[in-house]
Scaffold this motif. Structure first.
Motif, PDB file in Angstrom:
ATOM      1  N   TRP A 357       3.680 -12.849 -16.411  1.00 18.89           N
ATOM      2  CA  TRP A 357       2.775 -12.017 -17.217  1.00 18.89           C
ATOM      3  C   TRP A 357       1.668 -11.444 -16.368  1.00 18.89           C
ATOM      4  O   TRP A 357       1.113 -10.402 -16.643  1.00 18.89           O
ATOM      5  CB  TRP A 357       2.209 -12.805 -18.405  1.00 18.89           C
ATOM      6  CG  TRP A 357       1.319 -13.992 -18.059  1.00 18.89           C
ATOM      7  CD1 TRP A 357       1.719 -15.264 -17.882  1.00 18.89           C
ATOM      8  CD2 TRP A 357      -0.074 -13.964 -17.839  1.00 18.89           C
ATOM      9  NE1 TRP A 357       0.686 -16.066 -17.562  1.00 18.89           N
ATOM     10  CE2 TRP A 357      -0.467 -15.286 -17.532  1.00 18.89           C
ATOM     11  CE3 TRP A 357      -1.078 -12.968 -17.853  1.00 18.89           C
ATOM     12  CZ2 TRP A 357      -1.797 -15.638 -17.252  1.00 18.89           C
ATOM     13  CZ3 TRP A 357      -2.384 -13.346 -17.579  1.00 18.89           C
ATOM     14  CH2 TRP A 357      -2.742 -14.673 -17.287  1.00 18.89           C
ATOM     15  N   THR A 512      -5.930 -20.574 -19.699  1.00 20.11           N
ATOM     16  CA  THR A 512      -5.763 -19.378 -20.529  1.00 20.11           C
ATOM     17  C   THR A 512      -6.606 -19.436 -21.795  1.00 20.11           C
ATOM     18  O   THR A 512      -6.852 -18.408 -22.415  1.00 20.11           O
ATOM     19  CB  THR A 512      -4.279 -19.186 -20.921  1.00 20.11           C
ATOM     20  OG1 THR A 512      -3.796 -20.423 -21.443  1.00 20.11           O
ATOM     21  CG2 THR A 512      -3.445 -18.761 -19.738  1.00 20.11           C
ATOM     22  N   THR A 531       2.220 -16.236 -26.203  1.00 22.38           N
ATOM     23  CA  THR A 531       2.285 -14.861 -26.674  1.00 22.38           C
ATOM     24  C   THR A 531       3.762 -14.540 -26.769  1.00 22.38           C
ATOM     25  O   THR A 531       4.471 -14.571 -25.762  1.00 22.38           O
ATOM     26  CB  THR A 531       1.576 -13.910 -25.695  1.00 22.38           C
ATOM     27  OG1 THR A 531       0.209 -14.351 -25.569  1.00 22.38           O
ATOM     28  CG2 THR A 531       1.606 -12.490 -26.189  1.00 22.38           C
ATOM     29  N   ALA A 560       0.590 -13.814 -31.571  1.00 20.28           N
ATOM     30  CA  ALA A 560      -0.338 -14.668 -30.833  1.00 20.28           C
ATOM     31  C   ALA A 560      -0.204 -16.095 -31.321  1.00 20.28           C
ATOM     32  O   ALA A 560      -0.243 -16.343 -32.522  1.00 20.28           O
ATOM     33  CB  ALA A 560      -1.762 -14.173 -31.048  1.00 20.28           C
ATOM     34  N   CYS A 583      -1.160  -9.868 -30.631  1.00 22.65           N
ATOM     35  CA  CYS A 583      -1.146  -9.416 -29.241  1.00 22.65           C
ATOM     36  C   CYS A 583      -1.251 -10.552 -28.226  1.00 22.65           C
ATOM     37  O   CYS A 583      -0.392 -10.700 -27.370  1.00 22.65           O
ATOM     38  CB  CYS A 583      -2.244  -8.395 -28.945  1.00 22.65           C
ATOM     39  SG  CYS A 583      -2.092  -6.947 -29.972  1.00 22.65           S
ATOM     40  N   SER A 584      -2.292 -11.385 -28.334  1.00 21.09           N
ATOM     41  CA  SER A 584      -2.498 -12.349 -27.255  1.00 21.09           C
ATOM     42  C   SER A 584      -2.909 -13.694 -27.814  1.00 21.09           C
ATOM     43  O   SER A 584      -3.848 -13.793 -28.610  1.00 21.09           O
ATOM     44  CB  SER A 584      -3.594 -11.806 -26.313  1.00 21.09           C
ATOM     45  OG  SER A 584      -4.292 -12.889 -25.723  1.00 21.09           O
TER      46      SER A 584
END
Lengths: 618, 378
Positions: A357, A512, A531, A560, A583-584
């Motif tokens: 990623w 993260t 993700t 997410a 998204c995340s």
């Protein structure tokens, strides 16, 4: 005798004929009596009893649904029902006409009422409408002189005092459909409701109770003469859920308008404290009776409010799956925690390139670092070394790939792929590249939020295959004994390494989810971001190259995910947060998880798990 | 014979069995009132006792007195029927009663006896040869049709039918030829379509319902159906005294009058029903014996006519409640609650006893007025 012997002879002869005729008629009477009272007696006795007895069913009050502290989640409230009794009406047509003017009755309603009036005996009440509003009640009362044959009865309606909150857990009740008929006569009662979803459906029999009967002797006009028999039914029993409504509410509010799911469970007992799926719906609308358009709107909603995403939503687990890959490799001995792998941003396998990623690459990673940074290349390599079948085996041990036997209907299996599965289902041999993709929780792999929560719970527990449960275990000798679970069968040192990695994700700079760490003295949360690419988009992206999430339409953006447990030193709570198309994982899911976990730790509902919980049955 | 002597000659076994029926009646009426003497049983018992006294009084009066008074009684009844037609009290949907302040009388009931008396007297004076000639039948036919017409007008279909049947029996016993009956029968049948429009709605309905009972289970057919259910559910031994559900929950209409047999047989079963029918059979058989023992035509015809009336009542009522014939509203003699009907029946039995006591008396064959009348005619 006055010398008319002829006359006397004729009279005697004719009297004989008459006498014989009368004997014949008498014989006919006796024969008829015999036929009625002996030959057909059984039939007439039945008819006589049918005349005489009228057995009415008594609907038992439906059991309540309560949260773990006895807060009512589903109760019964009085409901005014308007009925007509054709026997008491002077002119039923006139009464119905007047009613149509006073109440919004549709043409179908009127047809149904007329049909029922015709079908039932004249003294049986026929339901016109339920849930009369106060205003409607007043309107009926004022016009009562013109409404001969109308009676207002009090019934009960299921009421969910928290409205949308917990609707997916509670489910709803609705009118009995043709296919619900099981022979239970209760189901034939007019206006009876059965559980159609969620707990209401799963525990329907217990909640329903058993109908009482009430046999009365009635006279010719159907009026009750005396009570013959009264069998008190059994009220439905209450169902105690493991939910904590305060946390449920907090989670739902924290999620706001997102299409998301949150599950929080006890890693020791498996009790689920929070199970939220948004957007939700108001189950009260179902007990009231949903109109066709309301139903269509709910069904057509893009965020599927009727689906319980926590148990029925299946998502690629993404990076949250990396713990499983790590554990499979550690247990198999193909890697040690110290094994270092260098990440250049991608890995080549034959002609294919597998991207991390982070396009620039992470540099040299060991297992803890790999988890902390969620390095894809590291896990491509680990997955390659351990092989798909061992990953699948480990995934199953952690509750993925099969239903957990959770106490809610609609639970999904998820999917843990392996060689034989692919051969059977797709008739193609397994590709090594697919192992690499599976190593980062993409590809075929699917899991429900509940499964992911269970997975984290087992990691945090480390010893037992905890299963989630939604109903409180029964109290024996004043103590709620925790369920016994199968052993997990994973070496504690390997679990410790993985937990170290999860700790780093949330608590070591560069992790993260470091930015969404639980900044609370003494309370440490460990977690893992994920993700997950929406699958059909993944395939297209392989062909056309990388597209930024923000440029995609909402329904094609990545999901997410965040899984977590806390507190780190003595784990008790496992959690999963999934924000659809968020998204995340680190930006959309981890902050939500942190806020909810803070509240969970503050209220600490597990404190009461094994303690005496006073039963609030009444 | 002095009246004391006559009392000794009374056929006491008949009186005994009649009293047996009276006892059944009072018992049944107690049950009908849920075990109470009020409102029916006590009054019925009083009336019964009064009726027994009246019956014995009638019995000791010389039969020739009744023979002489036959036409007078008939005339009085006819006048009363006309009066009822003009200002009768409306009861049971028809004008039947006449209110004389102290007692309500139903002229059509008394007419049954009066008509039988008149016909017996008339045929007493006719020889077989005379009866064979139609001209001698015109007068008795008029005697029959006048009250029948008035009763039908009330309208009381049941009583009219009863009057016609008793009259036919007397014509038959007196020796009317069978071809004469055929003529009357054919004439009546051709008259049916003519009279149909004059029948009341409820009468037409009763006839139609009898022919097709399933068409109207909650209307007129309801009574028959409920009565059959009551009888059938009673079974062989019945539901027990006061425990007839059909009767006491009012599924059975008119349980104290027209449907008293049903109630009895529901509670006492087929055994009780048969016992009751057996009691009636003994009374009827005894009555026939007494009638046939008479040595004069008047006594025989009168006795047979009265007994036949009694039989027809019992049969029609029982057959009606069992659903064998249409609902005609005929009470069960001596059992059903009701004053006039009982008085009439007991009056009839008084006459029967009188016929028996006076079975050997000499009786003139001819009525002087009628003899003169027929002489001028021929």
């Amino acid at each position: 005798m006055h010398g008319d012997p002829d006359r006397t002879r004729v009279l005697s002869r004719r009297m004989m004929i008459l006498g014989l005729g009368q004997v014949g008629l008498l014989g006919a009477l006796i024969a008829r009596l015999y036929s009625l009272q002996v030959l057909e007696s059984d039939r007439y006795r039945l008819l006589s009893d049918e005349n005489r007895f009228s057995t009415r069913l008594l609907a038992p009050p439906r059991g309540r649904i309560l949260d773990r502290f006895g807060v009512p989640l589903a109760i019964n409230i009085p409901n005014f029902v308007i009925q007509v009794i054709s026997e008491r009406a002077e002119n039923m047509e006139k009464t119905l006409d007047t009613l149509t003017r006073l109440l919004p009755l549709t043409h179908q309603d009127c047809q149904r009422i007329r049909r029922e009036i015709e079908r039932r005996r004249s003294f049986v009440p026929v339901m016109v409408r339920e849930n009369l509003s106060w205003e409607e009640m007043v309107r009926i009362q004022v016009n009562f002189p013109d409404l001969s044959g109308v009676v207002i009865e009090q019934g009960f309606t299921r009421f969910y005092p928290l409205y949308e909150l917990g609707a997916h857990v509670l489910g709803y009740v609705a009118a009995v459909a043709e296919e619900d008929q099981t022979g239970d006569r209760l189901l034939e009662l007019p206006g009876f409701r059965v559980g159609k979803a969620g707990t209401e459906r799963l525990h329907d029999l217990a909640l329903r109770g058993r109908g009482g009967t009430y046999t009365v002797e009635v006279n010719a006009v159907g009026r009750i003469v005396k009570e013959v028999d009264w069998h008190e039914g059994e009220a439905g029993s209450d169902v105690h859920l493991t939910l904590d409504v305060r946390l449920q509410q907090f989670a739902a509010e924290r999620l706001g308008l997102e299409s998301a799911a949150v599950v929080v469970m006890d890693i020791v007992t498996g009790e689920v404290f929070v199970l939220v799926s948004t957007p939700s719906f108001d189950p009260n609308r179902f007990s009231r009776g949903l109109s066709a358009t309301e139903w269509k709107d709910l069904m057509a909603h893009p965020q599927a409010p009727l689906t319980n995403k926590a148990v029925a939503g299946q998502y690629a687990p993404g990076s949250t799956f990396k713990m499983i890959v790590a554990l499979a490799a550690l247990e198999a001995g193909v890697v040690t925690p110290e094994v270092r792998i260098h990440c250049f941003g991608s890995l080549s396998l034959g002609n294919a390139r597998f991207h991390c990623w982070k396009s620039g690459g992470h540099g040299t990673m060991d297992l803890v670092l790999g988890l902390q940074h969620s390095c894809d290349v590291y896990f491509y390599e680990v997955a390659r070394r351990v092989g798909i079948d061992r990953i699948a085996k480990m995934a199953r041990r952690f509750g993925l790939g099969a239903r957990l036997g959770f106490d809610l209907p609609g639970e999904q299996n998820g999917l843990v792929p392996e060689r034989t599965w692919k051969m059977q289902v797709m008739k193609e041999p397994w590709q090594l590249g697919e192992t690499l993709v599976a190593g980062i929780g993409q590809g075929f792999t699917l899991a429900t939020p509940l499964q992911l929560c269970t997975m984290v719970a087992r990691i945090a527990n480390g010893r037992a295959q905890v299963r989630p449960r939604l109903s409180l275990a029964p109290v024996t000798k004043g103590v709620r004994r925790p369920e016994k679970f199968e052993p997990l069968g994973v070496q504690p040192k390997n679990i410790a390494v993985v937990r170290q990695g999860m700790y780093a994700v949330s608590n070591v700079p560069g992790g993260t989810a470091y930015r969404a760490r639980l900044n609370q003295p003494g309370l440490v949360m460990s977690g893992k971001t994920g993700t997950s690419q929406v699958r059909r988009v993944t395939q297209r992206e392989r062909a056309s190259g990388v597209r930024k999430n923000q440029n995609l339409p909402w329904e094609q953006r990545d999901h997410a995910l965040f899984v977590a447990y806390a507190p780190e030193n003595a784990p008790r709570y496992a959690m999963v947060v999934i924000v659809e198309h968020g998204c995340s994982g680190s930006k959309a899911a981890a902050p939500v998880a942190r806020d909810i976990m803070r509240e969970v730790l503050k209220l600490d509902p597990a404190r009461f798990s094994t303690a005496i919980v006073r039963s609030t049955n009444h | 014979m002095s009246w004391r002597e006559k009392l000794r000659h009374v056929n006491w076994s008949l009186v005994l069995f009649i009293n047996g029926l009276g006892l059944v009646s009072v018992t049944a009426l107690v049950s009908a009132a849920d075990g109470n003497i009020e409102p029916w049983a006590g009054r019925q018992a009083m009336r019964f006792m009064v009726s027994v006294v009246m019956m014995l009084t009638v019995a000791v009066v010389d039969i020739r007195f009744w023979m002489r008074g036959a036409y007078v009684l008939y005339a009085i009844c006819l006048v009363l029927l006309v009066v009822v037609d003009a200002h009768g009290t409306v009861g049971m949907g028809a004008q039947r009663w006449i209110d004389l302040c102290f007692i309500q009388i139903q002229p059509s009931e008394i007419m049954k006896v009066a008509l039988t008396l008149s016909l017996a007297r008339y045929f007493h004076g006719r020889s077989l040869e005379e009866i064979a000639k139609p001209i001698y039948l015109i007068l008795p036919i008029i005697i029959v049709l006048l009250p029948v017409g008035l009763v039908l007008k009330q309208p009381d279909l049941g009583t009219a039918m009863m009057l016609l049947m008793v009259s036919s029996t007397l014509f038959f016993l007196a020796g009317a030829r069978l071809w004469q009956f055929s003529v009357v029968l054919v004439t009546s049948i051709t008259l049916v379509p003519v009279t149909w429009p004059f029948l009341h709605d409820y009468q037409r309905k009763r006839i139609l319902t009898f022919l097709h009972p399933e068409t109207d289970p909650l209307g007129a057919g309801y009574h028959i159906l409920q009565s059959k259910i009551a009888l059938g559910s009673g079974g062989l031994f019945g539901k027990g005294f006061g425990k007839g559900t059909q009767s006491h929950l009012n599924f059975l209409p008119e349980k104290q009058t027209d449907f008293i047999f049903t109630m009895w047989a529901e509670e006492q079963g087929m055994v009780g029903g048969l016992a009751l029918l057996f009691l009636y059979t003994i009374v009827i058989a005894l009555s026939y014996t007494l009638a046939l023992r008479s040595r004069n035509q008047f006594g025989r015809l009168l006795g047979l006519g009265l007994t036949t009336t009694f039989f027809l009542y019992v049969f029609s009522n029982a057959a009606m409640v069992m659903g064998l014939i249409p609902v005609v509203g005929i009470p069960l003699p001596l059992l059903s609650y009701g004053g006039t009907a009982m008085m009439t029946v007991m009056f009839g039995f008084g006459l029967l006893l009188s016929i028996d006591i006076h079975r050997d008396v000499q009786m003139s064959r001819h009525c002087p007025y009628l003899r003169d009348l027929f002489k001028t005619l021929s």
